[in-house]
Design an enzyme around this catalytic site. Structure first.
Site, short mmCIF file in Angstrom:
data_model
loop_
_atom_site.label_atom_id
_atom_site.label_comp_id
_atom_site.label_asym_id
_atom_site.label_seq_id
_atom_site.Cartn_x
_atom_site.Cartn_y
_atom_site.Cartn_z
CG ASP A 35 -2.16 -1.00 1.01
OD1 ASP A 35 -2.48 -1.22 0.09
OD2 ASP A 35 -2.73 -1.38 2.07
CE LYS A 57 -6.54 -0.21 0.04
NZ LYS A 57 -7.82 -1.16 0.71
CG MET A 171 -7.72 6.89 7.58
SD MET A 171 -8.18 5.30 6.81
CE MET A 171 -8.93 4.51 8.01
#
Length: 260
Positions: A35, A57, A171
């Site tokens: 990632d 991503k 996040m």
């Protein structure tokens, strides 16, 4: 005959925080699927002969991307004996490792999970902020602040109002206004200490201290991903501007002996 897939946690970024098992697997991998949160320093630990598959991503990625990653892992398991799925932090904490494991099990692929230091503990340690502390925080909760399908955060906000619980949001930058409004509405003080950190454990680490009500202003100088810590324990950071008044007893260690 399928090969084996290893779901490996890369930790928060510093390669010295990799587990010995993770390092061994990276050095002996035939294929690595990674990632965007995996740091360049950790990528340098990978076997130079391994094939690399970037599936990085971003927050706005299509839901179908995870299906594509699952398919890539299955295809590699059919042609390689040692496949590493490398994820930032820990694969089972907001890493969707459980989904990948379940998918591979459906096709008879053996999966081994190698835990990593999750961003919450790595970030807190790098800032010197204990996530739990006697007299200040008796529990800690890890929470995703990421929206799904552009919907509002569907959280039990009332359960997050307990001031004795440290909250760590992953996040959360894009939705910080909703987080602040909802927590205050359900009882969290607007003066609750907070810490915001980016690139934790790396030389590029940036951090800021403040209060819950000031979070929307603080995030304007950061770029994602960043980790948000909310709770009284943030006051234990040596640079926090206000001393702890109500918890001095909690900060004084009990003697291991008593003079009679």
């Amino acid at each position: 005959m399928h090969g084996k897939v290893y779901l490996v946690g890369a930790g928060p970024g510093d390669p010295e925080l990799l587990t010995l098992r993770a390092l061994y697997l990276l050095q002996n991998a035939e294929a690595v699927v990674y990632d965007r949160l995996v740091s360049p320093a950790i990528m340098e630990c990978i076997n130079p002969d391994a094939t690399l598959h970037d599936v990085g991503k971003v927050a706005s990625c299509k839901p179908s991307m995870q299906d594509d990653i699952n398919h890539i892992l299955l295809c590699l398991a059919r042609t390689h004996q040692h496949v590493v799925r490398l994820k930032g932090g820990d694969p089972f904490i907001f890493g969707r490792g459980g989904e990948e494991q379940a998918y591979l099990h459906q096709y008879g692929v053996t999966v081994e999970v190698v835990p990593g230091i999750t961003a919450a503990t790595g970030c807190a340690a790098s800032l010197g902020i204990p996530l739990t502390h006697r007299g200040l925080a008796s529990s800690v909760r890890f929470i995703t602040g990421h929206l799904r399908d552009n919907q509002g955060l569907e959280l039990d906000w009332a359960s997050l109002s307990d001031s004795s619980c440290t909250l760590v949001f992953y996040m959360a930058m894009a939705n910080c206004s909703q987080i602040v409004e909802s927590l205050i509405e359900h009882g969290r003080s607007p003066h609750t200490p907070i810490a915001l950190a980016q690139d934790a454990t790396l030389k590029s680490q940036r951090w800021a201290l403040g209060t819950l009500q000031k979070l929307p202003q603080l995030v304007q100088t950061f770029s994602p991903p960043a980790l948000l810590i909310i709770g009284q324990v943030v006051q234990l950071h040596p640079d926090y501007p206000e001393p702890i008044e109500s918890s001095r007893a909690a900060l004084t260690p009990e003697p291991s002996w008593v003079l009679m």
